[in-house]
Motif scaffolding. Structure first.
Motif, PDB file in Angstrom:
ATOM      1  N   GLY A  21      88.165  29.765  -4.936  1.00  0.00           N
ATOM      2  CA  GLY A  21      87.500  29.727  -6.237  1.00  0.00           C
ATOM      3  C   GLY A  21      87.201  31.090  -6.815  1.00  0.00           C
ATOM      4  N   LYS A  22      86.944  32.071  -5.954  1.00  0.00           N
ATOM      5  CA  LYS A  22      86.593  33.421  -6.402  1.00  0.00           C
ATOM      6  C   LYS A  22      87.787  34.379  -6.413  1.00  0.00           C
ATOM      7  CE  LYS A  22      81.839  33.158  -4.727  1.00  0.00           C
ATOM      8  NZ  LYS A  22      80.863  33.720  -3.782  1.00  0.00           N
ATOM      9  N   ALA A  23      88.937  33.918  -5.945  1.00  0.00           N
ATOM     10  CA  ALA A  23      90.100  34.800  -5.817  1.00  0.00           C
ATOM     11  C   ALA A  23      90.512  35.359  -7.168  1.00  0.00           C
ATOM     12  CB  ALA A  23      91.267  34.037  -5.193  1.00  0.00           C
ATOM     13  N   GLN A  24      90.806  36.643  -7.190  1.00  0.00           N
ATOM     14  CA  GLN A  24      91.272  37.345  -8.378  1.00  0.00           C
ATOM     15  C   GLN A  24      92.497  38.166  -8.004  1.00  0.00           C
ATOM     16  OE1 GLN A  24      89.941  37.225 -11.580  1.00  0.00           O
ATOM     17  NE2 GLN A  24      88.685  35.578 -10.772  1.00  0.00           N
ATOM     18  N   TYR A  25      93.342  38.411  -8.995  1.00  0.00           N
ATOM     19  CA  TYR A  25      94.489  39.283  -8.795  1.00  0.00           C
ATOM     20  C   TYR A  25      93.981  40.701  -8.544  1.00  0.00           C
ATOM     21  CZ  TYR A  25      98.664  42.002  -9.876  1.00  0.00           C
ATOM     22  OH  TYR A  25      99.705  42.879  -9.818  1.00  0.00           O
ATOM     23  N   ILE A  26      94.530  41.358  -7.541  1.00  0.00           N
ATOM     24  CA  ILE A  26      94.143  42.726  -7.209  1.00  0.00           C
ATOM     25  C   ILE A  26      95.249  43.659  -7.692  1.00  0.00           C
ATOM     26  CG2 ILE A  26      93.646  44.340  -5.334  1.00  0.00           C
ATOM     27  CD1 ILE A  26      92.694  41.864  -3.700  1.00  0.00           C
ATOM     28  N   GLU A  27      94.870  44.632  -8.505  1.00  0.00           N
ATOM     29  CA  GLU A  27      95.828  45.593  -9.061  1.00  0.00           C
ATOM     30  C   GLU A  27      96.590  46.265  -7.916  1.00  0.00           C
ATOM     31  OE1 GLU A  27      97.779  47.156 -12.160  1.00  0.00           O
ATOM     32  OE2 GLU A  27      95.996  45.907 -12.422  1.00  0.00           O
ATOM     33  N   GLY A  28      97.887  46.294  -8.022  1.00  0.00           N
ATOM     34  CA  GLY A  28      98.722  46.920  -7.003  1.00  0.00           C
ATOM     35  C   GLY A  28      99.124  45.970  -5.882  1.00  0.00           C
ATOM     36  N   GLU A  29      98.518  44.796  -5.851  1.00  0.00           N
ATOM     37  CA  GLU A  29      98.819  43.827  -4.809  1.00  0.00           C
ATOM     38  C   GLU A  29     100.169  43.159  -5.055  1.00  0.00           C
ATOM     39  OE1 GLU A  29      96.317  40.207  -2.908  1.00  0.00           O
ATOM     40  OE2 GLU A  29      96.686  40.037  -5.051  1.00  0.00           O
ATOM     41  N   ALA A  33     102.101  38.439  -3.610  1.00  0.00           N
ATOM     42  CA  ALA A  33     101.030  38.573  -2.624  1.00  0.00           C
ATOM     43  C   ALA A  33      99.809  37.776  -3.050  1.00  0.00           C
ATOM     44  CB  ALA A  33     100.658  40.037  -2.435  1.00  0.00           C
ATOM     45  N   PHE A  34      99.513  37.790  -4.348  1.00  0.00           N
ATOM     46  CA  PHE A  34      98.395  36.997  -4.867  1.00  0.00           C
ATOM     47  C   PHE A  34      98.658  35.505  -4.670  1.00  0.00           C
ATOM     48  CE2 PHE A  34      96.359  35.046  -8.768  1.00  0.00           C
ATOM     49  CZ  PHE A  34      95.091  34.994  -8.214  1.00  0.00           C
ATOM     50  N   TYR A  35      99.872  35.068  -4.965  1.00  0.00           N
ATOM     51  CA  TYR A  35     100.239  33.660  -4.774  1.00  0.00           C
ATOM     52  C   TYR A  35     100.093  33.255  -3.303  1.00  0.00           C
ATOM     53  CZ  TYR A  35     103.153  29.592  -3.998  1.00  0.00           C
ATOM     54  OH  TYR A  35     103.613  28.362  -3.595  1.00  0.00           O
ATOM     55  N   TYR A  36     100.606  34.080  -2.399  1.00  0.00           N
ATOM     56  CA  TYR A  36     100.538  33.750  -0.972  1.00  0.00           C
ATOM     57  C   TYR A  36      99.100  33.749  -0.459  1.00  0.00           C
ATOM     58  CZ  TYR A  36     105.598  33.938  -0.700  1.00  0.00           C
ATOM     59  OH  TYR A  36     106.935  33.700  -0.886  1.00  0.00           O
ATOM     60  N   PHE A  54      95.655  24.274  -8.805  1.00  0.00           N
ATOM     61  CA  PHE A  54      96.205  25.475  -8.186  1.00  0.00           C
ATOM     62  C   PHE A  54      96.952  26.309  -9.227  1.00  0.00           C
ATOM     63  CE2 PHE A  54      99.422  27.991  -6.075  1.00  0.00           C
ATOM     64  CZ  PHE A  54      98.734  28.543  -5.007  1.00  0.00           C
ATOM     65  N   LYS A  55      97.841  25.677  -9.995  1.00  0.00           N
ATOM     66  CA  LYS A  55      98.625  26.398 -10.998  1.00  0.00           C
ATOM     67  C   LYS A  55      97.713  27.003 -12.066  1.00  0.00           C
ATOM     68  CE  LYS A  55     101.386  22.898 -11.881  1.00  0.00           C
ATOM     69  NZ  LYS A  55     102.485  22.079 -12.448  1.00  0.00           N
ATOM     70  N   LYS A  56      96.732  26.244 -12.500  1.00  0.00           N
ATOM     71  CA  LYS A  56      95.817  26.728 -13.531  1.00  0.00           C
ATOM     72  C   LYS A  56      95.042  27.949 -13.034  1.00  0.00           C
ATOM     73  CE  LYS A  56      91.921  25.391 -16.395  1.00  0.00           C
ATOM     74  NZ  LYS A  56      90.897  24.385 -16.608  1.00  0.00           N
ATOM     75  N   HIS A  57      94.528  27.868 -11.805  1.00  0.00           N
ATOM     76  CA  HIS A  57      93.770  28.990 -11.237  1.00  0.00           C
ATOM     77  C   HIS A  57      94.668  30.219 -11.107  1.00  0.00           C
ATOM     78  CE1 HIS A  57      90.520  30.933  -9.096  1.00  0.00           C
ATOM     79  NE2 HIS A  57      91.359  31.254  -8.123  1.00  0.00           N
ATOM     80  N   TYR A  58      95.889  30.017 -10.647  1.00  0.00           N
ATOM     81  CA  TYR A  58      96.833  31.127 -10.488  1.00  0.00           C
ATOM     82  C   TYR A  58      97.096  31.797 -11.833  1.00  0.00           C
ATOM     83  CZ  TYR A  58     101.172  33.593  -9.420  1.00  0.00           C
ATOM     84  OH  TYR A  58     102.145  34.549  -9.284  1.00  0.00           O
ATOM     85  N   ILE A  59      97.422  31.019 -12.841  1.00  0.00           N
ATOM     86  CA  ILE A  59      97.740  31.564 -14.158  1.00  0.00           C
ATOM     87  C   ILE A  59      96.532  32.247 -14.790  1.00  0.00           C
ATOM     88  CG2 ILE A  59      98.350  30.931 -16.542  1.00  0.00           C
ATOM     89  CD1 ILE A  59     100.203  28.781 -15.324  1.00  0.00           C
ATOM     90  N   MET A  60      95.368  31.631 -14.686  1.00  0.00           N
ATOM     91  CA  MET A  60      94.172  32.176 -15.336  1.00  0.00           C
ATOM     92  C   MET A  60      93.709  33.487 -14.703  1.00  0.00           C
ATOM     93  SD  MET A  60      93.578  30.150 -17.816  1.00  0.00           S
ATOM     94  CE  MET A  60      91.958  30.583 -18.343  1.00  0.00           C
ATOM     95  N   CYS A  61      94.076  33.734 -13.457  1.00  0.00           N
ATOM     96  CA  CYS A  61      93.631  34.953 -12.758  1.00  0.00           C
ATOM     97  C   CYS A  61      94.649  36.088 -12.824  1.00  0.00           C
ATOM     98  CB  CYS A  61      93.303  34.628 -11.302  1.00  0.00           C
ATOM     99  SG  CYS A  61      91.872  33.548 -11.135  1.00  0.00           S
TER     100      CYS A  61
END
Length: 129
Positions: A21-29, A33-36, A54-61
């Motif tokens: 729920g709190k996962a965010q994309y990390i710059e440079g990751e 890697a974010f998907y995995y 899952f798809k919505k959270h991935y796209i929104m982050c």
């Protein structure tokens, strides 16, 4: 499994849900890697989210540039796109952003070298020895 071990196991499973729920994309990751990382959290969860969530959270982050590319240029949405398609388009967007950044960096370096040369400040690697 003892009572203590079961408690620790349940705490770990609850943490996976919170981390997802709190996962965010990390710059440079990187996009994959974010998907995995998200997929790993889902594997640990007692009640994993459905595909849409899952798809919505991935796209929104995703970073704003990639998010905008998906929605405006490609028409990719969590409601109507398969995960494979979402990943394909996010990788394309990431590659485009990386290539643009590399081009910009190269151009700035070339411009700086040209300015230094015009001012008589020739970089050491260009001088005759």
């Amino acid at each position: 499994m003892g009572l203590y071990d079961q408690f620790i196991h349940n705490v770990a499973l609850t943490e996976a849900s919170e981390k997802f729920g709190k996962a965010q994309y990390i710059e440079g990751e990187g996009i994959m890697a974010f998907y995995y990382r998200l997929a790993r959290y889902v594997e640990w969860m007692v009640r994993p989210p459905n595909r849409y969530t899952f798809k919505k959270h991935y796209i929104m982050c995703l970073p704003k540039g990639i998010f905008n590319y998906l929605l405006s240029k490609e028409g990719v949405t969590a409601e109507h796109s398969r995960m494979e398609s979402i990943l394909h388009h996010t990788r394309r967007a990431e590659e485009g952003i990386n290539q643009t950044a590399m081009w910009y960096d190269t151009r700035c370096t070339m411009r700086a070298e040209k300015i230094n040369t015009e001012n008589g400040n020739v970089p050491r690697r260009y001088t005759n020895r």
